[in-house]
Design a protein around this motif. Structure first.
Motif, PDB file in Angstrom:
ATOM      1  N   LYS A 173      21.633  12.325 -15.937  1.00 35.21           N
ATOM      2  CA  LYS A 173      23.069  12.072 -16.035  1.00 35.21           C
ATOM      3  C   LYS A 173      23.696  12.074 -14.646  1.00 35.21           C
ATOM      4  N   GLN A 174      23.284  13.051 -13.852  1.00 40.01           N
ATOM      5  CA  GLN A 174      23.832  13.199 -12.504  1.00 40.01           C
ATOM      6  C   GLN A 174      23.504  11.993 -11.625  1.00 40.01           C
ATOM      7  N   TYR A 175      22.256  11.526 -11.715  1.00 34.85           N
ATOM      8  CA  TYR A 175      21.826  10.422 -10.854  1.00 34.85           C
ATOM      9  C   TYR A 175      21.756   9.110 -11.619  1.00 34.85           C
ATOM     10  N   LYS A 176      22.627   8.944 -12.587  1.00 34.52           N
ATOM     11  CA  LYS A 176      22.587   7.761 -13.453  1.00 34.52           C
ATOM     12  C   LYS A 176      22.590   6.476 -12.626  1.00 34.52           C
ATOM     13  N   GLY A 177      21.633   5.611 -12.920  1.00 37.93           N
ATOM     14  CA  GLY A 177      21.568   4.340 -12.209  1.00 37.93           C
ATOM     15  C   GLY A 177      20.763   4.402 -10.922  1.00 37.93           C
ATOM     16  N   LYS A 178      20.575   5.615 -10.381  1.00 37.64           N
ATOM     17  CA  LYS A 178      19.825   5.729  -9.122  1.00 37.64           C
ATOM     18  C   LYS A 178      18.429   6.311  -9.356  1.00 37.64           C
ATOM     19  N   ALA A 179      18.206   6.815 -10.562  1.00 40.77           N
ATOM     20  CA  ALA A 179      16.948   7.523 -10.798  1.00 40.77           C
ATOM     21  C   ALA A 179      16.062   6.770 -11.772  1.00 40.77           C
ATOM     22  N   LYS A 180      14.762   6.976 -11.613  1.00 36.55           N
ATOM     23  CA  LYS A 180      13.783   6.435 -12.557  1.00 36.55           C
ATOM     24  C   LYS A 180      12.973   7.596 -13.099  1.00 36.55           C
ATOM     25  N   VAL A 181      12.656   7.493 -14.388  1.00 37.12           N
ATOM     26  CA  VAL A 181      11.851   8.528 -15.014  1.00 37.12           C
ATOM     27  C   VAL A 181      10.378   8.193 -14.844  1.00 37.12           C
ATOM     28  N   LYS A 182       9.596   9.208 -14.500  1.00 32.64           N
ATOM     29  CA  LYS A 182       8.163   8.998 -14.354  1.00 32.64           C
ATOM     30  C   LYS A 182       7.424   9.760 -15.451  1.00 32.64           C
ATOM     31  N   ALA A 183       6.670   9.018 -16.254  1.00 29.53           N
ATOM     32  CA  ALA A 183       5.856   9.673 -17.293  1.00 29.53           C
ATOM     33  C   ALA A 183       4.436   9.793 -16.738  1.00 29.53           C
ATOM     34  N   ILE A 230      10.859  -2.143  -8.066  1.00 32.84           N
ATOM     35  CA  ILE A 230      11.772  -1.054  -8.398  1.00 32.84           C
ATOM     36  C   ILE A 230      11.874  -0.182  -7.148  1.00 32.84           C
ATOM     37  N   VAL A 231      13.095   0.090  -6.706  1.00 31.69           N
ATOM     38  CA  VAL A 231      13.262   0.982  -5.556  1.00 31.69           C
ATOM     39  C   VAL A 231      14.297   2.055  -5.922  1.00 31.69           C
ATOM     40  N   PRO A 232      13.882   3.076  -6.647  1.00 32.89           N
ATOM     41  CA  PRO A 232      14.836   4.113  -7.057  1.00 32.89           C
ATOM     42  C   PRO A 232      15.086   5.116  -5.926  1.00 32.89           C
ATOM     43  N   GLU A 233      16.274   5.763  -5.967  1.00 33.28           N
ATOM     44  CA  GLU A 233      16.544   6.800  -4.966  1.00 33.28           C
ATOM     45  C   GLU A 233      15.899   8.118  -5.369  1.00 33.28           C
ATOM     46  N   TYR A 234      15.827   8.305  -6.697  1.00 33.17           N
ATOM     47  CA  TYR A 234      15.240   9.546  -7.215  1.00 33.17           C
ATOM     48  C   TYR A 234      14.175   9.211  -8.246  1.00 33.17           C
ATOM     49  N   VAL A 235      13.110   9.980  -8.240  1.00 28.04           N
ATOM     50  CA  VAL A 235      12.097   9.847  -9.291  1.00 28.04           C
ATOM     51  C   VAL A 235      12.036  11.186 -10.021  1.00 28.04           C
ATOM     52  N   ILE A 236      12.278  11.130 -11.331  1.00 23.15           N
ATOM     53  CA  ILE A 236      12.267  12.360 -12.131  1.00 23.15           C
ATOM     54  C   ILE A 236      10.950  12.415 -12.898  1.00 23.15           C
ATOM     55  N   ASP A 237      10.116  13.374 -12.542  1.00 20.73           N
ATOM     56  CA  ASP A 237       8.789  13.484 -13.143  1.00 20.73           C
ATOM     57  C   ASP A 237       8.862  14.390 -14.370  1.00 20.73           C
ATOM     58  N   LEU A 238       8.392  13.880 -15.501  1.00 26.54           N
ATOM     59  CA  LEU A 238       8.453  14.669 -16.740  1.00 26.54           C
ATOM     60  C   LEU A 238       7.189  15.491 -16.977  1.00 26.54           C
ATOM     61  N   PHE A 270       0.798  -1.219   0.000  1.00 29.81           N
ATOM     62  CA  PHE A 270       0.000   0.000   0.000  1.00 29.81           C
ATOM     63  C   PHE A 270       0.834   1.274   0.000  1.00 29.81           C
ATOM     64  N   THR A 271       2.111   1.154   0.325  1.00 30.26           N
ATOM     65  CA  THR A 271       2.927   2.368   0.432  1.00 30.26           C
ATOM     66  C   THR A 271       4.056   2.348  -0.592  1.00 30.26           C
ATOM     67  N   LEU A 272       4.655   3.501  -0.773  1.00 34.16           N
ATOM     68  CA  LEU A 272       5.794   3.597  -1.680  1.00 34.16           C
ATOM     69  C   LEU A 272       7.084   3.616  -0.860  1.00 34.16           C
ATOM     70  N   PRO A 273       8.176   3.059  -1.420  1.00 37.34           N
ATOM     71  CA  PRO A 273       9.453   3.190  -0.730  1.00 37.34           C
ATOM     72  C   PRO A 273       9.874   4.668  -0.727  1.00 37.34           C
ATOM     73  N   LYS A 274      10.821   4.999   0.112  1.00 35.66           N
ATOM     74  CA  LYS A 274      11.252   6.398   0.170  1.00 35.66           C
ATOM     75  C   LYS A 274      12.086   6.755  -1.061  1.00 35.66           C
ATOM     76  N   PHE A 275      11.847   7.942  -1.581  1.00 34.66           N
ATOM     77  CA  PHE A 275      12.644   8.440  -2.710  1.00 34.66           C
ATOM     78  C   PHE A 275      12.604   9.954  -2.693  1.00 34.66           C
ATOM     79  N   VAL A 276      13.458  10.568  -3.495  1.00 34.17           N
ATOM     80  CA  VAL A 276      13.441  12.030  -3.620  1.00 34.17           C
ATOM     81  C   VAL A 276      12.768  12.367  -4.942  1.00 34.17           C
TER      82      VAL A 276
END
Lengths: 164, 288
Positions: B29-39, B53-61, B8-14
């Motif tokens: 590029k900066q967070y290569k390998g640690k980030a996931k793109v969110k569409a 999937i447990v990314p450290e960063y989520v990049i929202d487009l 029910f919950t999401l793991p922690k991410f930035v």
């Protein structure tokens, strides 16, 4: 793991702007239910299938269990509670009662919110198109026919005035 | 009261929300390998809830305006990767020039989710049942892929390399989908669902009748969709349509090797793809 700090977002919920501290990984569903006490937003499947957590985000229906609270920053959220101030939506809700469009009532807020969106967009919607528009919400009691009748019946209230 | 189990919950991410494409690419590029793109995020949020999937960063487009446009250029119809399924169905250009895609978009999730689902996200999740890719392959479309350093183009058939795997590098995102303009286009998209609305088979047909050319793509059978065209289906324009359809659907059912899983057996999927092929071709070419 990244360090999580609370972020303050501004959310206009049912006409009232609120500043809320949320975590990055918080779902809009949790913010609305747990922090703001809006219980018409139901939590059921948690994976975007049942649609019972549907709210209007800037006027567009979204499933709040699939939306992050931080995503909604600066936006307007309208739930079934917020529709009371809309005369047309009130009539729509009355129409739900009139047609017996509910059994347990768990899905009703989501159906009201979604059909309010559909009707305010196009009050002269074709029957088949209406069924398609409402396919994002599941009623496990199976009152789909009554819901269809209720929404069809409420069309007339939406035809009178255009703006919401 | 709130549920605390992983489901029910999401793991922690930035959460990062860039407002330009350049910003997004430099973050990747900066967070290569640690980030996931969110569409749209439907697939990402579900996989994160399941802790697959447990990314450290989520990049929202979502804030990037340049990814949300539909333009007609010399190369064809250029569709931004963040255009939603609803926008695809409502766009006049798409309905006119890419009818297959407009119809496929009406199958991407339910109506409410279609406000959220994006074309770029739909094709990059690389699940067999994704409707976007099947339609795009039948239209022979190209994908524009960007990273901070380079820009490259691939054919839509080169995107998926396995179940849930796409050929994008960690710092790349799909920015545009380019559908070549061939004029006089006719197309359809059919999807066969089981009772719990899981795809058994999908068929996309895009035809250019003035050039006597068409492509037929069968999806949802295996990780990669199967591509056919009028040559591989031995389509003879002199013969009656019904004879051609009979032969084409036989060829499809002999060629495809569907997977067997809890949803459907291989034989059943094979049979359905044959039936759907015939239906789709009938819709495009007529015949009894």
């Amino acid at each position: 793991m990244g360090v999580n700090k609370l972020k303050t977002i501004s959310l206009k919920v049912n006409g009232v702007t609120k500043e809320i501290a949320v975590e990055d990984n918080e779902l809009l569903l949790n913010t609305l239910r747990d922090k703001l006490g809006i219980t018409s937003v139901k939590a059921a499947c948690w994976r975007g299938e049942c649609g019972l957590c549907t709210v209007l985000l800037d006027g567009i229906p979204v499933k709040s269990c699939m939306t992050l609270s931080v995503e909604a920053d600066g936006k307007e959220v309208i739930t079934a509670e917020g529709l009371y101030s809309d005369e047309r939506a009130k009539k729509l809700m009355e129409s739900f009662v009139k047609h017996g469009a509910l059994q347990c009532g768990f899905c009703t807020p989501a159906f009201v919110v979604t059909s309010h969106y559909v009707l305010s967009k196009n009050p002269e919607i074709d029957g088949e198109e209406l069924k398609k528009e409402l396919n994002g919400v599941i009623c496990r009691c199976g009152t789909y026919y009554q819901i269809y009748d209720a929404v069809k019946d409420a069309e007339k209230y939406y035809k009178k005035e255009k703006s919401y | 009261m709130s549920f605390t189990t992983p489901y029910f919950t999401l793991p922690k991410f930035v959460y990062l929300k860039p407002s330009t494409l350049e910003e997004a690419l430099s973050m990747l590029k900066q967070y290569k390998g640690k980030a996931k793109v969110k569409a749209g995020g439907i697939m990402l949020i579900n996989l994160m809830k399941e802790r697959q999937i447990v990314p450290e960063y989520v990049i929202d487009l979502k804030n990037i305006k340049e990814l949300k446009t539909i333009n007609i250029t010399q190369r064809g119809v250029e569709i931004g990767s963040m255009v939603t399924a609803i926008e695809l169905q409502n766009s006049k250009e798409i309905k006119e020039l890419c009818p297959t895609l407009a119809k496929a978009a009406s199958f991407m999730g339910d109506r409410t989710l279609q406000h959220t689902v994006t074309l770029g996200g739909n094709i990059s999740v690389a699940m067999p049942s994704t409707d976007g890719l099947t339609a795009l392959m039948s239209m022979d479309s190209m994908l524009e892929i960007k990273s901070a350093e380079e820009r490259r183009f691939i054919h839509s058939s080169e995107l998926v390399i396995g179940l849930g795997k796409n050929s994008l590098k960690e710092d790349e995102i799909i920015t545009k989908i380019i559908v070549p303009y061939n004029g006089d286009v006719k197309g359809t998209y059919l999807k066969f669902l089981n009772a719990s609305e899981v795809a058994i088979a999908t068929v996309a047909v895009t035809a250019h009748l003035n050039k006597k050319k068409f492509a037929l793509v069968v999806g949802a059978l295996a990780p990669k969709p199967y591509y056919f065209n009028n040559e591989s289906l031995q389509w003879n324009w002199e013969e009656p349509v019904s004879v051609n359809i009979q032969r084409a659907s036989e060829i499809v059912s002999k060629t495809v090797e569907p997977m067997s899983d809890v949803v459907a057996s291989s034989e059943y999927r094979k049979h359905i793809s044959k039936v759907l092929t015939a239906r789709a071709l009938k819709e495009v070419f007529g015949g009894e």
